[in-house]
Each structure stands twice: as C-alpha cells, then as structure tokens.
Design an enzyme around this catalytic site. Structure first.
Site, short mmCIF file in Angstrom:
data_model
loop_
_atom_site.label_atom_id
_atom_site.label_comp_id
_atom_site.label_asym_id
_atom_site.label_seq_id
_atom_site.Cartn_x
_atom_site.Cartn_y
_atom_site.Cartn_z
N HIS A 436 0.81 -1.21 0.00
CA HIS A 436 0.00 0.00 0.00
C HIS A 436 0.85 1.27 0.00
CE1 HIS A 436 -2.99 2.85 1.97
NE2 HIS A 436 -3.70 2.36 0.99
N ARG A 563 -10.60 11.81 9.81
CA ARG A 563 -11.73 12.06 8.91
C ARG A 563 -12.87 11.06 9.12
NH1 ARG A 563 -12.99 9.68 3.93
NH2 ARG A 563 -10.96 8.66 3.92
N HIS A 591 -7.22 13.02 3.05
CA HIS A 591 -6.62 11.70 2.86
C HIS A 591 -5.19 11.59 3.39
CE1 HIS A 591 -5.06 8.28 0.29
NE2 HIS A 591 -6.22 7.79 0.67
#
Length: 687
Positions: A436, A563, A591
């Site tokens: 990732h 978030r 993000h």
C-alpha cells in the site's frame, strides 16, 4: 449513535456509520451549494454500499459461524449486526428525506425531476416513444423461478419484480422479473430545458403493456416493484490452488459472481407476500431487507449535474486554480530537487509536478532506471503512459502493481498485463500482504537518485479532490531505503528489519510510533510540555490507541484529526482526559496521514501511507518517512494547526461517541472553511 459508557472503545461499525452521517450533513447543509449537496448524497450511498459488501458481510459470516466473542466495545457480532441494521434503516430514511428537500430546492431553480403523471402532453409523447423504441427492446422479462443462477443477478443493479395472474386462470398468481436496462437512468425531456424523468418512472408507467407483449397475453400484470441487491464482495483469502497472486485474484473475482446476497432493498409499497417470495428466491435473510421510499440508488446524480443547462454559478462550488510549483514542472526538475527537498500539498498544489516527475524520467537521457509502486491509478493514467515511454527509450522500469486493491483488481491486472507486454519488470504482491506504500525512485547515470514519497495514490484524477502530501528528495539514504524495499518486493532479499530513514509495516511502523509515543511521555514526565498530533483517515488499532490513552493520562496533549471512523474515545476521566478528536468532512476528502511528536526542545514530523488500523500495521507494506527540512516541517505543522482550529467544517467527538459540529449552519456561511481558505490562498499564490 451513542456508545456504551462502560467501555473505553467505540464499536468500529457504529463509528463508520457516524462518519457517513457527517457526509450526509453536507448533503443537508444550506451552506453547501445545491448541486454539490446532491454529490454528497451520492457519496453516502456509494460508501454505504461498499461498507455493507465488505464490513457487514464479515459480521454476517461471523454470526453464521456462531462467533459470540465481543469486540473491544463489548458488542458481540450478533449485537453489532442488529444495531447496524437499525442504523442503516435510519440512514436510508434520512437520505430519502434529504433528497426530497433537494428536489424541491432544485424545482425552485426550475430544475425539475418529474413523475410520469406530471409530464406535459408533449413530454409524455416523447417518453412513450422512448420506451417503445429504446427501452422495451432491451428488456428481457423472465418468470421468477425457484432458483435464480447467481451469475444472472448483477451486484448493485436495479431490478423489477412484477405480480401477475394467468389470463386463463385469474386465481393463479405468478411473478416475473427483469433488470433495469443498461441505459442512462435520467432522460432529458423536451419542450423546456432542465426537465428530467428517471427511467424507472417510464417503465412503471408501461409495465402492463410490456408484460402483455413479452408473454403474448398469457399473463396479466397487476403490480410492479423495484428491488436492488448487494452481495458479499470481500475477498477474504486467496485460493490455494493458484500459482501466483495475480492468478489467485482472478479466480477470486470469478467467485464473486456466485457470492450470496446480503442486502435487499425494495420499494416500500411491496407487499409481504411478494417480499417473502423474493427473499426465498434470492436466499437472503429477511432481516437484511430494507424498504425504500421515493427515488433511490443515486447513481444518476452525475448525469443530472452534467445535463443541467445554464445552471446558476451559485449552485456549484466556486472553481479554484491550484498553485503550480514551476521548479517541478519544467525540464530541470531533477536538478532542482538535488538542490533541496520539495513538498506539495494536493490539490492546493497542482499534481502536475508529480506527473512531470515521471514524464521527465521517461525522456531524460541521464535516467537509466525507474522504480514505482502502483495501488490505484486512473483508467487513462499519464503516469502509466510515461512508464511505457521510459521502456521504449531503453530505460529499465520496475513496477509493483497491487492487484488486490479492492474493486480495482481487474483494472490493475490489465495495467500489469499491458506493462509486462512492453517489456517492463512487473511485480505483484504477496497473497497475504498488500503493498500500500506510495513511492518512486529515479536512478541516473551519475548514480544520483531522486525519490518521491507520498501519502496518496499515483492518481492524477483523485488528486484533484483528495488532500495529500508529495515529498521529493535527492537524499541518498531515502533512495537506498526505497531500493531495499523493492529488493524485498521482487524476492531478492528478506524483509528488512532496519532502514536508514524509512520505517515500514508490517515489522517496523507500529513499534516506531509506539517508541515515539513513549519518548514523548518520558519528556512530559520530566516536566516538558508535550503534544502528539496525528491526522489520518481512520483510527482503530487497539494497541496504539492504548498507547495514546497512556500518553493522555500522563500529561501529553493528544490531538487526533480523523476524517472517518475512530474507535478511540476522547476525554474519558482517568483514561483519555487530554485526548481530543476532531473530524473534517468537506468539499475535499482529507486523505493525508501525518504524525507529529512535539516537546519543548524540538519536534519530529512524519508523513505516511498508513492509517492507524490493524490492517495497515500488520497486513500491508506501508511507509513512514521523516520530514527533516525545518521549513517543510513548519509548513506541515502550520497546516495541521489551522485545520485543527477550523470551526466550519470541523466536528468534535465526545465521550459518549457522538460528533457535534463546532459551529451551526446559520453561522457557517459567514466564516470561510479551512479547505476553502487553502484553495483561495493557493489561487492567490498562483496569480
């Protein structure tokens, strides 16, 4: 959505639903331009769909397996599932209520979504002709059998079920069904601009003649209802019979077609007998059925926004131009980076600098080798094109493509096949470990190296709406670390236990953060004023949260800007008194991942690809990298502090698990939200 007060942690799924409710707040907020509110509504449904297909699917499997072990919030899987169903029903009702209000507001602007009964004579003729010439030929009506082959039931698609009687024996009741044809859901009507009708409205107006024609008069249609299904889409484990990860994913994707139905949405008017028949045919638990009023499945929203003619400017967010870092967008990009580090904050800083990084690497004669990881990228990616160009120019290109990226599996396999076909070294990840991290490395003839590390994907499309950081450096130690990670990825070396600058999951990242937390606690106990600042998408790792609780109880001020979901609970007496949680949900999707540890004498700043979740720490290759340039560190801290102090887009989480907006909607129009402030400042900087 209050949590149990006897536990120190909030349930993950209930926290996620609270996050989706915050997005719904934007769909409801008068401070948000009207057409932008429709987009937030669509996002909440897309989020709900994906979450249900993965997370609720997992809960259903646990219940079916007889798992009664409670989570850290004290809730067993069956209790979680019951609470989740109630909250989903509440959220679906709220979506519909908001949509009805939005439709009314759109009508006030002469933008009308009409029912068939309200069409003018000319509009009705147009709709009728469209049905006869375009819609009807695409519909395949079938009798509803006892068993429907799963491949014929498309996940997420809308279907009709019709109650019929036999023309010869009216006492005989039969059901037929068909899929909504593959046409735009929204039909633009003539006569006047900005009048629309949904495709299902037209079909419902003509279903009796449709049934009559398809069955040649053998059956008479009585009623018709919409329904929609979701299946268990989680790829839990890869097939052992596969030879490699890529092949394993392809096999798993094929199995998705026959996955069980776990969600059934139906028209609220559907009678019990019809619903009972449908649940039996679909083999879906009646508890996983949801009755929907009015319009639903908001996938027509984008078409609506694009089809409106001469929409007033105030119905959209004001367009803003990003700042362009000229040093990174010219042909001298590598020479510039060799002079000093650069940091971009997207989308306030244009993503063109990242795209140019790869474009110049492809054609620069001094570049001999390129390394890059790809997790999610756009379907017409200029970065992928640059990698192809680099190969054509004789450069050695090494690409890691994560073929297990959820719902991007097929696209990533195609990208891997394409790049492999033109001679690029393509690697895919391990069966039980996702890659990732977001990193790239350019190696030049003189052995100098230019590295790029990021918190977000190599995707220029999402970079326009996601906030992320891009870091460029020519420091050799960063380059050595990236190359060493690639050696592990391509199987040449074992997973490293120590690197020069970077810290990676699954074997370093958690321990590094725990180490920094403990060091900060020690300094606080020695009398220093200390703080921990963490910004990420989700926070649910039990062990790290316990560390943050420990820091809070020992005098460290902990600021968590999360978030989405977080199972941490702020300001619990004796547990998390000095721990505070804010959430920003707005025009842009927050993000970026930031980890800052502050004492009186200095502070450390790290950026990362990882959220604070068990999957990121234990089942993925992630990177945590330090920002050492004093000016860049100061910029990141300043951005964080300003976001923390926002009072328009920001929510505060309370000890009972609820989130409260920091300012009411009436005053929100008078204060510029932090994201808008950054956009305005970037535009001014550009000009």
């Amino acid at each position: 959505m209050e949590m149990s007060k006897q536990h120190d942690f909030m349930n993950r799924e209930i926290s996620w639903l609270a996050f989706n409710d915050r997005i719904l707040d934007n769909a409801q907020s008068p401070a948000i331009p009207l057409l932008e509110r429709t987009k937030f509504l669509k996002i909440t449904q897309a989020n709900l769909d994906e979450w249900y297909m993965i997370r609720v699917a997992s809960l259903i499997r646990e219940v079916q397996a007889g798992d009664f072990n409670p989570d850290k919030s004290g809730l067993a899987p069956n209790t979680q599932l019951n609470q989740v169903r109630k909250l989903v029903k509440r959220q679906l009702k709220r979506q519909n209520k908001i949509w009805l209000k939005i439709k009314g507001d759109l009508a006030n602007h002469k933008i009308n979504l009409l029912d068939y009964q309200k069409l003018s004579v000319e509009q009705r003729k147009f709709a009728d002709n469209y049905f006869l010439t375009t819609v009807s030929p695409l519909i395949e009506v079938e009798l509803l059998p006892k068993d429907i082959p799963w491949p014929e039931m498309e996940n997420g698609a809308m279907y009709f079920v019709s109650e019929m009687i036999s023309a010869q024996d009216p006492s005989k009741h039969i059901f037929s069904h068909f899929k909504l044809p593959p046409l735009n859901r929204l039909l633009v009507l003539p006569e006047q601009s900005n009048c629309f009708i949904l495709l299902e409205q037209i079909i419902k107006a003509h279903f009796k003649e449709l049934i009559q024609a398809k069955f040649k008069g053998r059956f008479i249609a009585q009623k018709i209802y919409l329904y929609r299904i979701l299946k268990d889409m989680d790829i839990r484990s890869l097939p052992k019979e596969s030879k490699n990860t890529e092949q394993a994913v392809e096999i798993a994707l094929e199995k998705r077609a026959s996955a069980p139905v776990i969600f059934l949405a139906v028209d609220s008017s559907m009678p019990r007998k019809t619903l009972k028949t449908l649940t039996e045919v679909l083999d879906v638990n009646p508890l996983n059925t949801f009755h929907i009023n009015g319009d639903w499945d908001y996938n027509f929203i984008d078409q609506l926004c694009q089809s409106i003619v001469n929409a007033p400017a105030n119905l959209h967010f004001q367009k803003r131009s990003p700042h362009h870092e000229s040093d990174l967008e010219g042909t001298e990009i590598f020479a510039k980076i060799q002079n000093h580090d650069y940091l971009l904050h997207h989308p306030y800083d244009s993503y063109d600098g990242v795209v140019n990084f790869f474009a110049q690497a492809a054609i620069d004669p001094t570049v001999k080798e390129i390394y890059v990881t790809i997790y999610r990228t756009s379907h017409d990616s200029p970065i992928v094109k640059s990698l192809a160009d680099a190969a054509k120019h004789g450069k050695k290109v090494n690409v890691l493509i994560e073929v297990k990226a959820r719902f991007d599996e097929e696209h990533n396999i195609k990208v891997a096949d394409y790049l492999r076909g033109i001679g690029i070294n393509v690697y895919t990840s391990f069966p039980d470990l996702k890659i990732h991290c977001k990193m790239a490395l350019v190696v030049r003839d003189d052995k100098s190296t230019i590295a790029h590390l990021a918190t977000g994907n190599y995707n220029e499309a999402t970079a326009k709406g996601y906030t992320d950081f891009s870091f460029f450096t020519a420091r050799l130690k960063y380059a050595k670390d990236i190359k060493r990670i690639f050696q592990y990825i391509n199987g040449k070396k074992k997973l490293p236990n120590k690197l020069n600058k970077l810290y990676i999951a699954p074997n370093m990242l958690r321990s590094k953060l725990e180490h920094e937390i403990k060091k900060t606690i020690k300094k606080a106990q020695d009398g220093e004023n200390c703080e921990i600042w963490i910004k990420c998408n989700s926070l649910s790792d039990y062990k790290l949260i316990k560390n943050l609780y420990d820091a809070s109880s020992k005098g460290v001020k902990v600021h968590l800007l999360i978030r989405g979901l977080t199972t941490a609970v702020p300001q619990l007496p004796g547990v998390s008194t000095n721990l505070h949680i804010h959430s920003i949900v707005g025009r842009l999707l927050e993000h970026s991942r930031v980890y800052i540890f502050i004492s009186e004498k200095n502070y450390k700043c790290y950026l990362s690809s990882a959220d604070v979740m068990p999957r990121n720490f234990d089942r993925r290759i992630e990177t945590l990298f330090p920002i050492e340039d004093p000016d860049l560190k100061e910029r990141i801290l300043n951005i964080f502090e300003r976001m923390w102090n926002d009072r328009v887009q920001s929510y505060t989480k309370h000890a009972n698990g609820t989130y409260m907006k920091r300012i009411n909607n009436k005053n929100a129009t008078k204060i510029v939200p932090i994201q808008e402030q950054f956009l305005i400042e970037a535009e001014k900087k550009e000009n």
